[in-house]
Design an enzyme around this catalytic site. Structure first.
Site, PDB file in Angstrom:
ATOM      1  N   GLY A 116      16.173 -54.214-138.937  1.00  0.00           N
ATOM      2  CA  GLY A 116      16.453 -55.210-137.906  1.00  0.00           C
ATOM      3  C   GLY A 116      15.227 -55.497-137.066  1.00  0.00           C
ATOM      4  N   SER A 208      15.245 -53.735-146.165  1.00  0.00           N
ATOM      5  CA  SER A 208      15.388 -54.815-145.190  1.00  0.00           C
ATOM      6  C   SER A 208      14.070 -54.984-144.432  1.00  0.00           C
ATOM      7  CB  SER A 208      16.567 -54.536-144.259  1.00  0.00           C
ATOM      8  OG  SER A 208      16.840 -55.652-143.439  1.00  0.00           O
ATOM      9  N   ASP A 287      28.510 -64.651-166.561  1.00  0.00           N
ATOM     10  CA  ASP A 287      28.742 -63.231-166.813  1.00  0.00           C
ATOM     11  C   ASP A 287      28.355 -62.834-168.233  1.00  0.00           C
ATOM     12  OD1 ASP A 287      29.567 -60.612-166.763  1.00  0.00           O
ATOM     13  OD2 ASP A 287      31.621 -61.023-166.154  1.00  0.00           O
ATOM     14  N   ASP A 290      24.522 -62.023-170.628  1.00  0.00           N
ATOM     15  CA  ASP A 290      23.810 -60.789-170.974  1.00  0.00           C
ATOM     16  C   ASP A 290      24.475 -60.082-172.161  1.00  0.00           C
ATOM     17  OD1 ASP A 290      26.149 -59.828-169.840  1.00  0.00           O
ATOM     18  OD2 ASP A 290      25.195 -59.092-168.016  1.00  0.00           O
ATOM     19  N   LEU A 292      27.797 -59.491-172.466  1.00  0.00           N
ATOM     20  CA  LEU A 292      29.064 -58.825-172.150  1.00  0.00           C
ATOM     21  C   LEU A 292      29.628 -59.363-170.843  1.00  0.00           C
ATOM     22  CD1 LEU A 292      31.049 -56.436-172.881  1.00  0.00           C
ATOM     23  CD2 LEU A 292      29.686 -55.057-171.292  1.00  0.00           C
ATOM     24  N   ASP A 467      22.036 -60.693-152.019  1.00  0.00           N
ATOM     25  CA  ASP A 467      21.596 -60.438-150.646  1.00  0.00           C
ATOM     26  C   ASP A 467      21.793 -61.716-149.825  1.00  0.00           C
ATOM     27  OD1 ASP A 467      20.266 -59.867-148.275  1.00  0.00           O
ATOM     28  OD2 ASP A 467      18.487 -59.062-149.248  1.00  0.00           O
ATOM     29  N   HIS A 503      23.169 -56.836-149.154  1.00  0.00           N
ATOM     30  CA  HIS A 503      21.938 -56.477-148.452  1.00  0.00           C
ATOM     31  C   HIS A 503      21.728 -54.965-148.425  1.00  0.00           C
ATOM     32  CE1 HIS A 503      18.492 -57.073-145.949  1.00  0.00           C
ATOM     33  NE2 HIS A 503      19.006 -56.387-144.945  1.00  0.00           N
TER      34      HIS A 503
END
Length: 581
Positions: A116, A208, A287, A290, A292, A467, A503
């Site tokens: 932060g 972060s 989905d 890749d 699968l 994120d 995040h």
């Protein structure tokens, strides 16, 4: 630091003096100068301001702590650097820190990154990246340091208190980079004086803002670290601050209006169910890219090229209901995920991927609302509207724009932010604020880590694809620019993106991993991480479909082999995007 006493330095200096002796011309040679006595080793009780004798340093506490369930026996040292009274805002400032020195030391140093706007000294236990860790760097035998970033948060009863330090130009610089460099040098000095030996390896670990600090440290303080882990790094944090204003303006376009005040209720612009529709649409299209369908969008590059919000988001044909999004909502989301732009169409921050984690509470609490009742719904309680709403005007704008943290002050500021006239403020300087936010907050040249490379240091960067605070696209752009500037960048820096992660943690993701061991093995054994095995957290919404997956170095992704147990990492291989079938 202008003065730094070290035992090894004193010995080296005395040897140099002795080697430079000459003849006076007499038959008898001049006596060899007696080398100065090395500085004495300091016990915990002997660690004082006077004993260390470093410019600007004050030790306020040095105490021996016995072993407890959560920590081993260690010496706790607290202090501050360069205490002063600001000539700008008349407030007191100092760089606060603590260092913990375990009795059973493993010979290594660990700098614990902040978070932060900092403003408090978090206990220097050495938090490890990834969810579910049951130990700390201190418990593993590392000497650990942490800092408050050069200021104390002000408790003024509003969300703005943590950003008021931005009125002081030196406090801005301390927060941006200086506190980390200063405290690292003090900690390394303390280690050498206490153990009578320098750390054989020094590490920086943070997520972060701590991840941002790590990336800045690799550029500004390459000589101080052998290895760095930078998680979900907001290394372009002032630009991300502009995104916070942008997000709130997009959400306000589709938020219901409070009948009494006429103000938008931003938290109701999108419900959890609405964002679940977005996540499901991304999964439906991406989905299986890749190999699968398992709840994870691992082939991010293919998804970026495939997903079209106009075609793939469920658009209401008539009245809005729980199964679809209105045309206005889709336009607002396209704005949010496209990133902020000025009226000329110039991109002010990165775009964002469409990923499964956007339907999770970990995304919502940053972007839209905290998961508890909001007593005044026209005042957003999301983190970007509170922390972001104060850090943008106070810390990232030059000159600072004092804003009331009370009432609707912060959200009014964000909703009136002008992307033509205000946004350039993150690059401005004046005769008081001589460093712009984009100077003191970011690596000086993000694509040049030559000093870090030439020292033999290594860096692992990881970033969650969902994120909501810092875009993984921004980090990918950085890494690709680094590779364009240095074809051998992967020899010292690797990026691992994490499908579904919010995040630093959370989301439908495999967020449990041991990156510290991977970094130490790379630094000390030369074993580069070709993959890092990660497990799904206990509370993950992935359910029983996923137990573990390999995290792959960019641009590779985890592809299913088509025959193994789809739940476990051993059935997946890290492949380049152009090898996908």
């Amino acid at each position: 630091m202008n003065k730094r006493y070290t035992i090894t330095g004193a010995v080296a200096l005395s040897a140099l003096i002795a080697g430079c002796g000459g003849s006076s011309g007499s038959d008898s040679p001049e006596p060899t100068p007696t080398p100065p006595a090395p500085a004495p080793q300091l016990s915990c009780a002997e660690i004082t301001t006077e004993a260390l004798d470093l410019e600007g340093l004050v030790i306020t506490k040095a105490s021996q702590n016995g072993a407890e369930e959560s920590s081993p026996a260690h010496c706790l040292v607290e202090g501050n650097l360069h205490a002063r009274k600001s000539e700008v805002d008349n407030q007191q400032y100092a760089i606060g820190f603590e260092v913990r020195l375990p009795e059973d030391w493993n010979g290594r140093f660990f700098f614990q990154g902040g978070g932060g706007t900092d403003g408090a000294i978090n206990p220097a236990m050495g938090s490890l990246p990834g969810e579910g860790n049951t130990t700390t760097a201190l418990a593993l035998g590392y000497a650990v340091a942490s800092t408050d970033g050069g200021h104390k948060s002000v408790d003024d009863g509003t969300p703005a208190g943590g950003s008021l330090f931005g009125l002081d130009p030196q406090a801005r610089v301390d927060y941006g980079y200086n506190a980390v460099g200063e405290v690292t040098q003090v900690a390394q000095n303390l280690i050498e004086r206490h153990y009578d030996s320098a750390a054989h390896h020094s590490y920086f670990v943070g997520c972060s803002n701590g991840g941002r600090q790590g990336m800045v440290a690799a550029s500004r303080f390459a000589h101080l670290y052998d290895g760095i882990i930078a998680g979900n790094p907001g290394f372009n944090l002032p630009q991300a601050g502009i995104q916070h204003a942008w997000d709130n303006q997009q959400f306000a376009k589709v938020a219901p209006i409070d009948a009494d005040s006429g103000l938008p209720i931003i938290q109701d612009a999108f419900t959890m169910q609405d964002m679940g529709l977005v996540a499901n649409a991304a999964l439906q299209q991406c989905d299986a890219l890749d190999g699968l369908a398992d709840g994870l969008i691992s082939n991010l590059a293919a998804c970026d090229a495939t997903f079209d919000p106009d075609q793939h988001l469920p658009r209401c044909e008539g009245a809005k209901d729980a199964s679809c999004l209105s045309a206005e909502q889709i336009d607002a989301l396209k704005g949010v995920f496209g990133g902020p732009k000025n009226s000329q169409g110039e991109q002010l921050y990165a775009s964002w991927p469409w990923d499964a984690g956007v339907g999770e509470m970990g995304w919502r609490l940053w972007k839209l609302a905290m998961p508890f009742p909001n007593p005044t719904p026209t005042i957003p309680n999301s983190i970007i509207a509170t922390m972001g709403g104060s850090s943008l005007p106070y810390v990232f704008m030059t000159p600072p724009s004092p804003v009331s943290g009370a009432g609707h002050g912060l959200i009014d500021y964000l909703l009136s932010y002008n992307f033509d006239s205000d946004a350039p403020g993150i690059y401005r300087t004046n005769n008081v604020y001589t460093e712009s936010a984009m100077s003191f907050m970011t690596p000086p040249n993000p694509s040049d880590l030559s000093a870090f490379r030439d020292r033999g240091s290594k860096m692992i960067v990881y970033h969650g694809n969902s994120d909501p605070v810092f875009s993984v696209h921004d980090t990918i752009n950085w890494y690709e620019n680094l590779g364009a500037a240095d074809a051998k960048a992967a020899d010292y820096a690797r990026l691992f993106t994490i499908p579904g992660q919010n995040h630093c943690s959370g989301g439908p993701s495999t967020s449990q991993f041991d990156m510290l061991t991977a970094l130490v093995d790379w630094v000390e054994e030369g074993k580069a991480p070709d993959q890092i095995i990660a497990q799904a957290s206990a509370g993950s919404s992935l359910g029983d479909n996923v137990q573990s997956r390999p995290l792959c170095p960019h641009p590779q992704y985890a592809q299913y082999d088509g025959k193994g147990d789809p739940k476990v990492a051993s059935s997946f291989a890290c492949v380049a995007p152009n090898t996908a079938g």
